[in-house]
Write a protein that holds these residues in place. Sequence first.
Motif, PDB file in Angstrom:
ATOM      1  N   PHE A 224       0.843  -1.185   0.000  1.00  0.00           N
ATOM      2  CA  PHE A 224       0.000   0.000   0.000  1.00  0.00           C
ATOM      3  C   PHE A 224       0.883   1.241   0.000  1.00  0.00           C
ATOM      4  N   ASP A 225       0.776   2.016  -1.059  1.00  0.00           N
ATOM      5  CA  ASP A 225       1.623   3.198  -1.218  1.00  0.00           C
ATOM      6  C   ASP A 225       1.213   4.330  -0.295  1.00  0.00           C
ATOM      7  N   LYS A 226      -0.087   4.430  -0.038  1.00  0.00           N
ATOM      8  CA  LYS A 226      -0.590   5.513   0.802  1.00  0.00           C
ATOM      9  C   LYS A 226      -2.001   5.173   1.235  1.00  0.00           C
ATOM     10  N   TYR A 227      -2.536   5.992   2.123  1.00  0.00           N
ATOM     11  CA  TYR A 227      -3.909   5.866   2.563  1.00  0.00           C
ATOM     12  C   TYR A 227      -4.560   7.249   2.474  1.00  0.00           C
ATOM     13  N   PRO A 228      -5.859   7.291   2.338  1.00  0.00           N
ATOM     14  CA  PRO A 228      -6.548   8.597   2.334  1.00  0.00           C
ATOM     15  C   PRO A 228      -6.527   9.183   3.745  1.00  0.00           C
ATOM     16  N   GLU A 229      -5.451   9.875   4.081  1.00  0.00           N
ATOM     17  CA  GLU A 229      -5.217  10.327   5.449  1.00  0.00           C
ATOM     18  C   GLU A 229      -6.322  11.233   5.978  1.00  0.00           C
ATOM     19  N   ASP A 230      -6.858  12.101   5.126  1.00  0.00           N
ATOM     20  CA  ASP A 230      -7.928  12.982   5.581  1.00  0.00           C
ATOM     21  C   ASP A 230      -9.127  12.170   6.065  1.00  0.00           C
ATOM     22  N   GLU A 231      -9.423  11.099   5.333  1.00  0.00           N
ATOM     23  CA  GLU A 231     -10.541  10.241   5.693  1.00  0.00           C
ATOM     24  C   GLU A 231     -10.256   9.530   7.017  1.00  0.00           C
ATOM     25  N   ILE A 232      -9.021   9.067   7.168  1.00  0.00           N
ATOM     26  CA  ILE A 232      -8.626   8.382   8.398  1.00  0.00           C
ATOM     27  C   ILE A 232      -8.768   9.331   9.587  1.00  0.00           C
ATOM     28  N   LYS A 233      -8.284  10.550   9.430  1.00  0.00           N
ATOM     29  CA  LYS A 233      -8.369  11.528  10.523  1.00  0.00           C
ATOM     30  C   LYS A 233      -9.820  11.810  10.892  1.00  0.00           C
ATOM     31  N   THR A 234     -10.668  11.911   9.880  1.00  0.00           N
ATOM     32  CA  THR A 234     -12.081  12.178  10.138  1.00  0.00           C
ATOM     33  C   THR A 234     -12.716  11.039  10.913  1.00  0.00           C
ATOM     34  N   TYR A 235     -12.450   9.798  10.476  1.00  0.00           N
ATOM     35  CA  TYR A 235     -13.003   8.631  11.156  1.00  0.00           C
ATOM     36  C   TYR A 235     -12.560   8.596  12.617  1.00  0.00           C
ATOM     37  N   ILE A 236     -11.265   8.792  12.836  1.00  0.00           N
ATOM     38  CA  ILE A 236     -10.727   8.721  14.188  1.00  0.00           C
ATOM     39  C   ILE A 236     -11.304   9.816  15.072  1.00  0.00           C
ATOM     40  N   GLN A 237     -11.348  11.043  14.549  1.00  0.00           N
ATOM     41  CA  GLN A 237     -11.864  12.146  15.349  1.00  0.00           C
ATOM     42  C   GLN A 237     -13.335  11.943  15.686  1.00  0.00           C
ATOM     43  N   THR A 238     -14.103  11.449  14.718  1.00  0.00           N
ATOM     44  CA  THR A 238     -15.519  11.189  14.959  1.00  0.00           C
ATOM     45  C   THR A 238     -15.701  10.129  16.038  1.00  0.00           C
ATOM     46  N   THR A 239     -14.886   9.077  15.971  1.00  0.00           N
ATOM     47  CA  THR A 239     -14.981   8.002  16.963  1.00  0.00           C
ATOM     48  C   THR A 239     -14.605   8.497  18.351  1.00  0.00           C
ATOM     49  N   VAL A 240     -13.554   9.298  18.434  1.00  0.00           N
ATOM     50  CA  VAL A 240     -13.128   9.855  19.723  1.00  0.00           C
ATOM     51  C   VAL A 240     -14.220  10.745  20.297  1.00  0.00           C
ATOM     52  N   ASP A 241     -14.785  11.598  19.469  1.00  0.00           N
ATOM     53  CA  ASP A 241     -15.847  12.497  19.926  1.00  0.00           C
ATOM     54  C   ASP A 241     -17.051  11.701  20.430  1.00  0.00           C
ATOM     55  N   ASN A 242     -17.415  10.658  19.681  1.00  0.00           N
ATOM     56  CA  ASN A 242     -18.547   9.825  20.098  1.00  0.00           C
ATOM     57  C   ASN A 242     -18.256   9.098  21.400  1.00  0.00           C
ATOM     58  N   ALA A 243     -17.011   8.618  21.529  1.00  0.00           N
ATOM     59  CA  ALA A 243     -16.626   7.899  22.751  1.00  0.00           C
ATOM     60  C   ALA A 243     -16.682   8.816  23.968  1.00  0.00           C
ATOM     61  N   LYS A 244     -16.210  10.045  23.807  1.00  0.00           N
ATOM     62  CA  LYS A 244     -16.243  10.995  24.919  1.00  0.00           C
ATOM     63  C   LYS A 244     -17.687  11.346  25.301  1.00  0.00           C
ATOM     64  N   GLN A 245     -18.535  11.481  24.297  1.00  0.00           N
ATOM     65  CA  GLN A 245     -19.941  11.765  24.566  1.00  0.00           C
ATOM     66  C   GLN A 245     -20.597  10.590  25.278  1.00  0.00           C
ATOM     67  N   ASN A 246     -20.263   9.369  24.843  1.00  0.00           N
ATOM     68  CA  ASN A 246     -20.816   8.176  25.486  1.00  0.00           C
ATOM     69  C   ASN A 246     -20.364   8.080  26.942  1.00  0.00           C
ATOM     70  N   ALA A 247     -19.085   8.390  27.178  1.00  0.00           N
ATOM     71  CA  ALA A 247     -18.562   8.353  28.545  1.00  0.00           C
ATOM     72  C   ALA A 247     -19.342   9.325  29.429  1.00  0.00           C
ATOM     73  N   GLU A 248     -19.603  10.495  28.885  1.00  0.00           N
ATOM     74  CA  GLU A 248     -20.365  11.501  29.633  1.00  0.00           C
ATOM     75  C   GLU A 248     -21.787  11.009  29.896  1.00  0.00           C
ATOM     76  N   ASN A 249     -22.378  10.364  28.895  1.00  0.00           N
ATOM     77  CA  ASN A 249     -23.739   9.847  29.062  1.00  0.00           C
ATOM     78  C   ASN A 249     -23.811   8.766  30.133  1.00  0.00           C
ATOM     79  N   TYR A 250     -22.743   7.947  30.218  1.00  0.00           N
ATOM     80  CA  TYR A 250     -22.678   6.891  31.226  1.00  0.00           C
ATOM     81  C   TYR A 250     -22.324   7.433  32.602  1.00  0.00           C
TER      82      TYR A 250
END
Length: 377
Positions: A224-250
């Motif tokens: 694999f020569d490269k990955y769509p880094e912008d997409e990766i960053k978006t996925y990771i940031q979205t997951t982190v944000d959701n996880a933090k919100q879930n932690a707060e909800n719990y």
Amino acid sequence: MRAKKIIAAGIMAAMCAGLMTGCSSNKSQFNKYSKCAVVDKAAYTDIEYVPASREVTDDDVQSSIDSFCNDNSETSEDKTSAIKDGDKVNVDYVETISGTEKDSKTGYSLTIGNNTLGDGSDDQLIGSKAGDVKEITITYPDDYSDTTVAGLTATYKVTVNYISVTTVPEYTDALVKKASGGEYTTTDAYTEHLREDLQTDKDKSADDEDRTSVLKAVEEKVTFDKYPEDEIKTYIQTTVDNAKQNAENYGIDFSTYMAYFYGCSDEAAFLEKLHTIVESVMKEKIVVSCIALDNNLIADDADVKAYRAKVVEENDLESDEDVDKYYSEDDLNFYATEENVLDFLMKRAVETTATATDADSESATDESTTEESTTEE
């Protein structure tokens, strides 16, 4: 099955499936991923894989029989016995703190030993019988999630209604006939029915596992020569944000949430794990896109329609419209295309058998994992 990843509960499964969101039906989007690697035809010619087991064991059948009996259990109310550890008890209660009512419930079920009302609460109920009214006290921990009661002592006025007793029936011809509405009249016939169902499920699971194995085998041959880094960053940031919100909800802190749901000791480890997961999904998207474009396998309307029907059937959805609650049209186009690619690969794959070296390698991996777990503990 990929559809179940999205629909079934489970944070990791849902997250991984969600990473596929945004795939597009037009070739330009597949081209986007195909530019990240070159997948030579040699990479998917005569791919070897070890077929997954399709054996249904006697233990599997017995487990199904046990589940059948449990599903047909009967529950009764014991109003004479004294409460003991492990009993499931139905109660009414009123909780007060400093003379002020905090909470109350009627017909509330709790299992003795779980201390549902607070640490030490169940020991104060043991020995009671239906009709007894007990006054018990508990003290909330100083770090309790509800800061309004943290460190305070609560008094519960508990009225015992009954002990709930569950009776699991024996596996008999009479039970089989009653539970099946007369469709099956003997345990032998019903056992054979269970075995056939298990075999169908096992074959389906093995098919999915084999297809995944073949796709992973292709990925291992690709650079694999490269990955769509912008997409990766978006996925990771979205997951982190959701996880933090879930932690707060719990009502728990983020570090506790990460440890419980993801097994990560800190945010750095969490981010590293997410990056590994996302990169794995990217590899799948890249390989599927390359093979689909090179072999004219991009899904057409009929393919998408067939995939929608598959999602409905395998997830027991009520109608085709329910599919749209979980998938966008872009998702469906990608998954239908991936189905075409997997069909294509399986026709060219070669079954092989596991070698002693494979077994030794797996054993070594298991030992290494055990050592790591022991060290962490």
